[in-house]
Design a protein around this motif. Structure first.
Motif, mmCIF file in Angstrom:
data_model
loop_
_atom_site.group_PDB
_atom_site.id
_atom_site.type_symbol
_atom_site.label_atom_id
_atom_site.label_comp_id
_atom_site.label_asym_id
_atom_site.label_seq_id
_atom_site.Cartn_x
_atom_site.Cartn_y
_atom_site.Cartn_z
ATOM 1 N N ASP A 336 0.810 -1.220 0.000
ATOM 2 C CA ASP A 336 0.000 0.000 0.000
ATOM 3 C C ASP A 336 0.846 1.274 0.000
ATOM 4 O OD1 ASP A 336 -2.333 -1.471 0.010
ATOM 5 O OD2 ASP A 336 -2.569 -1.419 2.196
ATOM 6 N N GLN A 337 2.160 1.129 0.085
ATOM 7 C CA GLN A 337 3.053 2.289 0.100
ATOM 8 C C GLN A 337 4.095 2.141 -1.016
ATOM 9 O OE1 GLN A 337 4.657 2.791 4.092
ATOM 10 N NE2 GLN A 337 2.648 2.493 5.025
ATOM 11 N N PRO A 338 3.669 2.235 -2.268
ATOM 12 C CA PRO A 338 4.591 1.993 -3.393
ATOM 13 C C PRO A 338 5.779 2.941 -3.418
ATOM 14 C CG PRO A 338 2.526 2.978 -4.155
ATOM 15 C CD PRO A 338 2.308 2.572 -2.735
ATOM 16 N N TRP A 339 5.634 4.127 -2.810
ATOM 17 C CA TRP A 339 6.772 5.057 -2.807
ATOM 18 C C TRP A 339 7.951 4.499 -2.013
ATOM 19 C CZ3 TRP A 339 1.967 5.821 -0.678
ATOM 20 C CH2 TRP A 339 1.871 5.839 0.708
ATOM 21 N N HIS A 340 7.665 3.682 -1.000
ATOM 22 C CA HIS A 340 8.764 3.051 -0.264
ATOM 23 C C HIS A 340 9.463 2.008 -1.128
ATOM 24 C CE1 HIS A 340 7.037 4.306 3.856
ATOM 25 N NE2 HIS A 340 8.135 4.981 3.615
ATOM 26 N N ILE A 341 8.679 1.250 -1.902
ATOM 27 C CA ILE A 341 9.280 0.264 -2.807
ATOM 28 C C ILE A 341 10.173 0.969 -3.823
ATOM 29 C CG2 ILE A 341 8.767 -1.463 -4.566
ATOM 30 C CD1 ILE A 341 6.117 -1.987 -3.082
ATOM 31 N N MET A 342 9.721 2.096 -4.336
ATOM 32 C CA MET A 342 10.468 2.816 -5.364
ATOM 33 C C MET A 342 11.722 3.467 -4.807
ATOM 34 S SD MET A 342 7.129 4.467 -7.274
ATOM 35 C CE MET A 342 7.876 4.942 -8.823
ATOM 36 N N THR A 343 11.629 4.072 -3.627
ATOM 37 C CA THR A 343 12.792 4.771 -3.074
ATOM 38 C C THR A 343 13.821 3.810 -2.489
ATOM 39 O OG1 THR A 343 11.569 5.101 -0.996
ATOM 40 C CG2 THR A 343 11.527 6.887 -2.602
ATOM 41 N N ILE A 344 13.359 2.736 -1.869
ATOM 42 C CA ILE A 344 14.289 1.772 -1.277
ATOM 43 C C ILE A 344 14.872 0.844 -2.338
ATOM 44 C CG2 ILE A 344 14.505 -0.160 0.351
ATOM 45 C CD1 ILE A 344 12.311 1.139 2.030
ATOM 46 N N GLY A 345 14.064 0.488 -3.319
ATOM 47 C CA GLY A 345 14.462 -0.582 -4.230
ATOM 48 C C GLY A 345 15.202 -0.171 -5.486
ATOM 49 N N ARG A 346 15.148 1.100 -5.879
ATOM 50 C CA ARG A 346 15.762 1.483 -7.145
ATOM 51 C C ARG A 346 17.285 1.372 -7.092
ATOM 52 N NH1 ARG A 346 12.990 3.933 -11.126
ATOM 53 N NH2 ARG A 346 14.876 4.968 -11.855
ATOM 54 N N ARG A 347 17.863 0.855 -8.162
ATOM 55 C CA ARG A 347 19.315 0.780 -8.326
ATOM 56 C C ARG A 347 19.669 1.318 -9.704
ATOM 57 N NH1 ARG A 347 18.487 0.055 -3.813
ATOM 58 N NH2 ARG A 347 19.299 -1.524 -2.371
ATOM 59 N N LYS A 348 20.633 2.224 -9.760
ATOM 60 C CA LYS A 348 20.981 2.865 -11.034
ATOM 61 C C LYS A 348 21.429 1.850 -12.061
ATOM 62 C CE LYS A 348 22.265 7.419 -9.203
ATOM 63 N NZ LYS A 348 23.380 8.402 -9.063
ATOM 64 N N TRP A 349 22.171 0.841 -11.642
ATOM 65 C CA TRP A 349 22.715 -0.102 -12.606
ATOM 66 C C TRP A 349 21.626 -0.979 -13.205
ATOM 67 C CZ3 TRP A 349 21.762 -5.152 -11.337
ATOM 68 C CH2 TRP A 349 21.530 -5.437 -9.978
ATOM 69 N N ALA A 350 20.460 -1.085 -12.517
ATOM 70 C CA ALA A 350 19.378 -1.928 -13.023
ATOM 71 C C ALA A 350 18.226 -1.111 -13.595
ATOM 72 C CB ALA A 350 18.845 -2.826 -11.905
ATOM 73 N N ASN A 351 17.798 -0.087 -12.880
ATOM 74 C CA ASN A 351 16.616 0.663 -13.294
ATOM 75 C C ASN A 351 16.943 1.845 -14.192
ATOM 76 O OD1 ASN A 351 15.805 -0.227 -10.122
ATOM 77 N ND2 ASN A 351 14.389 -0.756 -11.763
ATOM 78 N N GLY A 352 18.233 2.072 -14.448
ATOM 79 C CA GLY A 352 18.599 3.146 -15.351
ATOM 80 C C GLY A 352 18.694 2.707 -16.801
ATOM 81 N N LEU A 353 18.334 1.464 -17.065
ATOM 82 C CA LEU A 353 18.453 0.929 -18.433
ATOM 83 C C LEU A 353 17.166 1.118 -19.218
ATOM 84 C CD1 LEU A 353 20.320 -2.373 -17.523
ATOM 85 C CD2 LEU A 353 21.298 -0.237 -18.337
#
Length: 353
Positions: A336-353
């Motif tokens: 219910d708190q997707p912003w936590h998933i996005m802020t905690i889980g993002r990694r430049k090497w994976a999500n920057g592609l």
């Protein structure tokens, strides 16, 4: 006292009064008004009376004003005591903090302020107290942090090579998919939650040691969790065991969370139930294993820490069902708190592609 020092000629009394009205410093405004009186022909004694100071202070204001203009009448910061460490010594202090102590030589496994006091004395014959060394470390940008666990057999080269080569791995997956198929990058892991629970840090008065409930019983359950940081999505199950059957159930749950006409690339560690040929992998999922002993690459580890710190620790679970209820509640809070998933889980090497 010598002869009166004349005021610079590029200002007048009216200009100084305008500056005084606009000034945010009461002390600067008072000094400007005192010097304005001198511009208007009043005596230095009258200016001193307005400023509430003696004649020598008025002379000092005049010299500061002549030298730097109105800014010279602002309060300056006291220079304070000269530091006992020079730049070279500070660089050496930073280097020894970065490298850490050698137990066989320094007799400790982590630096304390008292140890660094002794090291500075031995190396440079400089005598400082612990407070001063702590202040110097803060100026250098150091604070005391909890160390992140790292596997003793971790291959750092493999970790960096995986990050650099991930784009190529993703391209291989994309090449085998229909054109215009969107790829979602997911991370997966499991966490054991049990009656022998964690105790977190908490605010307390200095000098006290707070307490928290801690159970010694051993009933537990596992949260199978996966997140897609790019879209703030998560898919989880609470299950009693970690094996091939339960892992297949979790992959099926992830498969249902993948967007229509999209394909999920799921990154996970190399646990036996992740790599077995008996694992049932849905058609819209491709598994990419992470390098061995490199949990830092998996942001779900940080999700577990967040959930423990905020929702699952400092509790006593009364039964196995109670564990399951709390795990489900915590996971649903995360969903219910997707912003936590996005802020905690993002990694430049994976999500920057």
């Amino acid at each position: 006292m010598g002869s009166a020092v004349g005021l610079r000629g590029d200002y007048d009394g009216m200009a100084l009064r305008r500056l005084a009205r606009a000034s945010k410093s009461a002390n600067q405004a008072r000094r400007l008004l005192a010097l304005a009186e001198i511009y208007d022909g009043a005596s230095r004694t009258a200016a001193a009376r307005i400023g509430g100071v003696g004649l020598q202070i008025v002379r000092d204001w005049v010299e500061r004003f002549n030298d730097r203009g109105p800014d010279g009448l602002l309060d300056g910061k006291a220079p304070g005591r000269t530091s006992l460490l020079n730049d070279a010594q500070r660089q050496a202090l930073a280097a020894i903090v970065e490298s850490g102590p050698i137990p066989a030589i320094h007799g400790v496994v982590r630096w304390r302020l008292i140890d660094l006091v002794q090291w500075l004395h031995d190396e440079f014959a400089v005598s400082l107290d612990e407070t001063t060394v702590g202040r110097e470390l803060k100026k250098l940008g150091y604070v005391k942090l909890t160390a992140r666990p790292r596997h003793h057999a971790q291959n750092e080269h493999a970790l960096e090579a995986f990050k650099k080569g991930f784009a190529a791995e993703l391209a291989k997956v994309r090449a085998g998919l229909p054109k215009r198929t969107r790829i979602e990058i997911w991370f997966q892991d499991e966490a054991r939650i049990g009656q022998k629970n964690k105790i977190t840090r908490r605010w307390a008065l200095r000098g006290t040691r707070p307490s928290a409930p801690h159970d010694q019983r051993t009933k537990s359950a596992y949260i199978f969790g996966a997140i897609c940081p790019e879209h703030g999505k998560a898919a989880g199950l609470v299950l009693p065991f970690c094996n091939t059957e339960t892992m297949s159930l979790h992959l099926a749950e992830i498969s249902q969370a993948v967007a229509p006409r999209a394909h999920a690339v799921v990154l996970m560690d190399q646990a036996g139930w992740h790599t077995t040929d008996k694992l049932e992998v849905p058609a819209n999922i491709t598994i990419i294993p992470l390098p061995a002993k490199c949990p830092e690459l998996n942001p779900v580890e940080n999700i577990w820490q967040f959930m423990r710190d905020n929702w699952l620790s400092n509790r006593v679970f009364t039964s196995h069902d109670n564990i399951i209820d709390h795990c489900c509640e915590a996971w649903n809070k995360l969903v219910d708190q997707p912003w936590h998933i996005m802020t905690i889980g993002r990694r430049k090497w994976a999500n920057g592609l």
